[in-house]
Design a protein around this motif. Structure first.
Motif, PDB file in Angstrom:
ATOM      1  N   LYS A  78       0.823  -1.208   0.000  1.00 31.34           N
ATOM      2  CA  LYS A  78       0.000   0.000   0.000  1.00 31.34           C
ATOM      3  C   LYS A  78       0.859   1.260   0.000  1.00 31.34           C
ATOM      4  CE  LYS A  78      -3.926  -2.162   2.196  1.00 31.34           C
ATOM      5  NZ  LYS A  78      -4.716  -2.205   0.954  1.00 31.34           N
ATOM      6  N   TYR A  79       0.490   2.200  -0.834  1.00 33.07           N
ATOM      7  CA  TYR A  79       1.193   3.479  -0.927  1.00 33.07           C
ATOM      8  C   TYR A  79       0.205   4.621  -0.724  1.00 33.07           C
ATOM      9  CZ  TYR A  79       5.230   1.057  -2.843  1.00 33.07           C
ATOM     10  OH  TYR A  79       6.288   0.222  -3.015  1.00 33.07           O
ATOM     11  N   GLN A  80       0.539   5.473   0.207  1.00 35.92           N
ATOM     12  CA  GLN A  80      -0.294   6.654   0.454  1.00 35.92           C
ATOM     13  C   GLN A  80      -0.254   7.563  -0.773  1.00 35.92           C
ATOM     14  OE1 GLN A  80      -0.869   7.906   4.171  1.00 35.92           O
ATOM     15  NE2 GLN A  80      -2.192   9.494   3.364  1.00 35.92           N
ATOM     16  N   ILE A  81      -1.432   8.046  -1.202  1.00 36.54           N
ATOM     17  CA  ILE A  81      -1.507   8.878  -2.402  1.00 36.54           C
ATOM     18  C   ILE A  81      -1.041  10.298  -2.094  1.00 36.54           C
ATOM     19  CG2 ILE A  81      -3.087   9.915  -4.073  1.00 36.54           C
ATOM     20  CD1 ILE A  81      -4.812   7.388  -3.833  1.00 36.54           C
ATOM     21  N   SER A  82      -1.567  10.845  -1.003  1.00 31.43           N
ATOM     22  CA  SER A  82      -1.301  12.239  -0.670  1.00 31.43           C
ATOM     23  C   SER A  82      -1.703  12.445   0.786  1.00 31.43           C
ATOM     24  CB  SER A  82      -2.135  13.132  -1.597  1.00 31.43           C
ATOM     25  OG  SER A  82      -2.447  14.343  -0.973  1.00 31.43           O
ATOM     26  N   ASN A  83      -1.240  13.555   1.390  1.00 35.40           N
ATOM     27  CA  ASN A  83      -1.666  13.824   2.770  1.00 35.40           C
ATOM     28  C   ASN A  83      -3.079  14.380   2.828  1.00 35.40           C
ATOM     29  OD1 ASN A  83       0.629  12.892   3.956  1.00 35.40           O
ATOM     30  ND2 ASN A  83       1.650  14.879   4.000  1.00 35.40           N
ATOM     31  N   GLN A  84      -3.635  14.721   1.645  1.00 33.52           N
ATOM     32  CA  GLN A  84      -4.986  15.285   1.619  1.00 33.52           C
ATOM     33  C   GLN A  84      -6.052  14.202   1.686  1.00 33.52           C
ATOM     34  OE1 GLN A  84      -3.377  17.635  -1.786  1.00 33.52           O
ATOM     35  NE2 GLN A  84      -5.247  18.764  -1.461  1.00 33.52           N
ATOM     36  N   THR A  85      -5.643  12.965   1.594  1.00 33.33           N
ATOM     37  CA  THR A  85      -6.606  11.880   1.603  1.00 33.33           C
ATOM     38  C   THR A  85      -6.003  10.662   2.306  1.00 33.33           C
ATOM     39  OG1 THR A  85      -7.599  10.205   0.177  1.00 33.33           O
ATOM     40  CG2 THR A  85      -5.820  11.456  -0.780  1.00 33.33           C
ATOM     41  N   HIS A  86      -6.868   9.825   2.885  1.00 35.24           N
ATOM     42  CA  HIS A  86      -6.353   8.621   3.542  1.00 35.24           C
ATOM     43  C   HIS A  86      -6.242   7.467   2.539  1.00 35.24           C
ATOM     44  CE1 HIS A  86     -10.700   8.233   3.615  1.00 35.24           C
ATOM     45  NE2 HIS A  86     -10.525   6.931   3.647  1.00 35.24           N
ATOM     46  N   ASN A  87      -6.658   7.733   1.295  1.00 36.19           N
ATOM     47  CA  ASN A  87      -6.648   6.656   0.303  1.00 36.19           C
ATOM     48  C   ASN A  87      -5.239   6.226  -0.074  1.00 36.19           C
ATOM     49  OD1 ASN A  87      -9.410   7.969  -0.079  1.00 36.19           O
ATOM     50  ND2 ASN A  87      -9.546   6.038  -1.184  1.00 36.19           N
ATOM     51  N   ARG A  88      -5.115   4.934  -0.310  1.00 30.39           N
ATOM     52  CA  ARG A  88      -3.821   4.381  -0.706  1.00 30.39           C
ATOM     53  C   ARG A  88      -4.001   3.520  -1.953  1.00 30.39           C
ATOM     54  NH1 ARG A  88      -1.964   1.614   4.756  1.00 30.39           N
ATOM     55  NH2 ARG A  88      -4.181   1.134   4.781  1.00 30.39           N
ATOM     56  N   LEU A  89      -2.958   3.441  -2.734  1.00 30.86           N
ATOM     57  CA  LEU A  89      -2.977   2.569  -3.908  1.00 30.86           C
ATOM     58  C   LEU A  89      -2.204   1.299  -3.570  1.00 30.86           C
ATOM     59  CD1 LEU A  89      -2.200   4.993  -6.885  1.00 30.86           C
ATOM     60  CD2 LEU A  89      -4.416   4.072  -6.242  1.00 30.86           C
ATOM     61  N   ASP A  90      -2.704   0.177  -4.077  1.00 27.33           N
ATOM     62  CA  ASP A  90      -1.990  -1.083  -3.883  1.00 27.33           C
ATOM     63  C   ASP A  90      -1.128  -1.347  -5.106  1.00 27.33           C
ATOM     64  OD1 ASP A  90      -3.308  -2.541  -1.410  1.00 27.33           O
ATOM     65  OD2 ASP A  90      -4.895  -1.484  -2.490  1.00 27.33           O
ATOM     66  N   LEU A  91       0.096  -1.767  -4.869  1.00 25.40           N
ATOM     67  CA  LEU A  91       0.999  -2.053  -5.989  1.00 25.40           C
ATOM     68  C   LEU A  91       1.605  -3.440  -5.836  1.00 25.40           C
ATOM     69  CD1 LEU A  91       2.740  -0.807  -8.465  1.00 25.40           C
ATOM     70  CD2 LEU A  91       4.520  -0.588  -6.726  1.00 25.40           C
ATOM     71  N   CYS A  92       1.600  -4.190  -6.952  1.00 25.59           N
ATOM     72  CA  CYS A  92       2.380  -5.416  -6.989  1.00 25.59           C
ATOM     73  C   CYS A  92       3.697  -5.051  -7.660  1.00 25.59           C
ATOM     74  CB  CYS A  92       1.671  -6.517  -7.774  1.00 25.59           C
ATOM     75  SG  CYS A  92       2.726  -7.971  -7.940  1.00 25.59           S
ATOM     76  N   PHE A  93       4.778  -5.092  -6.878  1.00 27.55           N
ATOM     77  CA  PHE A  93       6.063  -4.675  -7.442  1.00 27.55           C
ATOM     78  C   PHE A  93       6.680  -5.765  -8.309  1.00 27.55           C
ATOM     79  CE2 PHE A  93       6.640  -6.081  -3.063  1.00 27.55           C
ATOM     80  CZ  PHE A  93       7.576  -7.093  -3.208  1.00 27.55           C
ATOM     81  N   ARG A  94       6.104  -6.966  -8.277  1.00 30.85           N
ATOM     82  CA  ARG A  94       6.596  -8.030  -9.170  1.00 30.85           C
ATOM     83  C   ARG A  94       6.022  -7.846 -10.577  1.00 30.85           C
ATOM     84  NH1 ARG A  94       5.643 -10.154  -3.975  1.00 30.85           N
ATOM     85  NH2 ARG A  94       3.506  -9.660  -4.523  1.00 30.85           N
ATOM     86  N   CYS A  95       4.691  -7.626 -10.634  1.00 30.58           N
ATOM     87  CA  CYS A  95       4.025  -7.503 -11.936  1.00 30.58           C
ATOM     88  C   CYS A  95       3.941  -6.047 -12.396  1.00 30.58           C
ATOM     89  CB  CYS A  95       2.618  -8.070 -11.866  1.00 30.58           C
ATOM     90  SG  CYS A  95       2.550  -9.745 -11.267  1.00 30.58           S
ATOM     91  N   TYR A  96       4.208  -5.106 -11.457  1.00 34.82           N
ATOM     92  CA  TYR A  96       4.052  -3.687 -11.743  1.00 34.82           C
ATOM     93  C   TYR A  96       2.621  -3.370 -12.163  1.00 34.82           C
ATOM     94  CZ  TYR A  96       6.822   0.539 -11.719  1.00 34.82           C
ATOM     95  OH  TYR A  96       7.357   1.753 -11.373  1.00 34.82           O
ATOM     96  N   GLU A  97       1.695  -3.901 -11.375  1.00 36.76           N
ATOM     97  CA  GLU A  97       0.272  -3.633 -11.580  1.00 36.76           C
ATOM     98  C   GLU A  97      -0.225  -2.916 -10.331  1.00 36.76           C
ATOM     99  OE1 GLU A  97      -1.976  -4.813 -14.016  1.00 36.76           O
ATOM    100  OE2 GLU A  97      -0.616  -6.094 -15.168  1.00 36.76           O
TER     101      GLU A  97
END
Ligand SMILES: [Zn+2]
Ligand SMILES: [Zn+2]
Length: 177
Positions: free
Chosen positions: A76-95
């Motif tokens: 999980k990667y935090q998008i910004s401090n303006q939101t609690h939303n995070r993006l999930d990343l698979c670093f193997r497939c880069y998806e």
């Protein structure tokens, strides 16, 4: 490929943006986006300034999810401090897994053209530092309560005053030099 969040739902190609196709789930409306595909799409886009919009709150995937491609966990990667939303990343497939509404959120934050930089150490560090600064300010505000605005106005004036250090010495009851 199955949806990483909903059991029994297959991911189907769907338009995420003009000319950008992701694999989407009909049930949760989340999308799996290939970063490579994203970069190819982004490079065809003109850079347009975004009119700032209000940031809406969107449900967040707080549970750990597994990559539909390789079944490994996604980070999980935090998008910004303006939101609690995070993006999930698979670093193997880069998806990346984008929850329903998060693409619109990225557009509002004007980050949809820089999606891959969210996963960079630099951006994550920047968010962390900003967070530390904001927390420090919050703590000071809480500490002084109603007096904070007065103190701040005084501080702003003091910063411009040529005998600033004498004032500080005076406040600390030290003899002016
Ligand atoms: Zn789903
Ligand atoms: Zn994967």
């Amino acid at each position: 490929m199955n949806c990483p969040k909903c059991q029994g739902y297959h991911l189907k190609p769907k338009k995420l943006d003009n000319g950008l196709i992701a694999l989407s789930c009909d049930h949760c409306k989340g999308s799996l986006l290939s970063i490579v595909q994203f970069i190819q799409w982004r490079d065809t886009q003109e850079t347009k300034g975004n009119t700032s919009q209000t940031i809406c709150e969107i449900d967040e995937t707080s549970d750990l999810i597994y990559c539909p491609k390789c079944s490994g966990f996604m980070t999980k990667y935090q998008i910004s401090n303006q939101t609690h939303n995070r993006l999930d990343l698979c670093f193997r497939c880069y998806e990346t897994w984008i929850d329903s509404g998060e693409w619109q959120l990225l557009q509002q934050l004007d980050l949809q053209k820089n999606l891959e930089s969210i996963f960079s150490e630099k951006w994550q560090k920047h968010l962390l530092l900003k967070n530390v600064e904001e927390n420090a300010e919050k703590r000071i505000k809480n500490h002084f309560g109603n007096a904070f605005n007065k103190i701040n106005a005084f501080k702003m004036w003091l910063d411009t005053y040529d005998k600033k250090n004498d004032v500080i010495d005076y406040l600390k009851k030290r003899k002016p030099k």
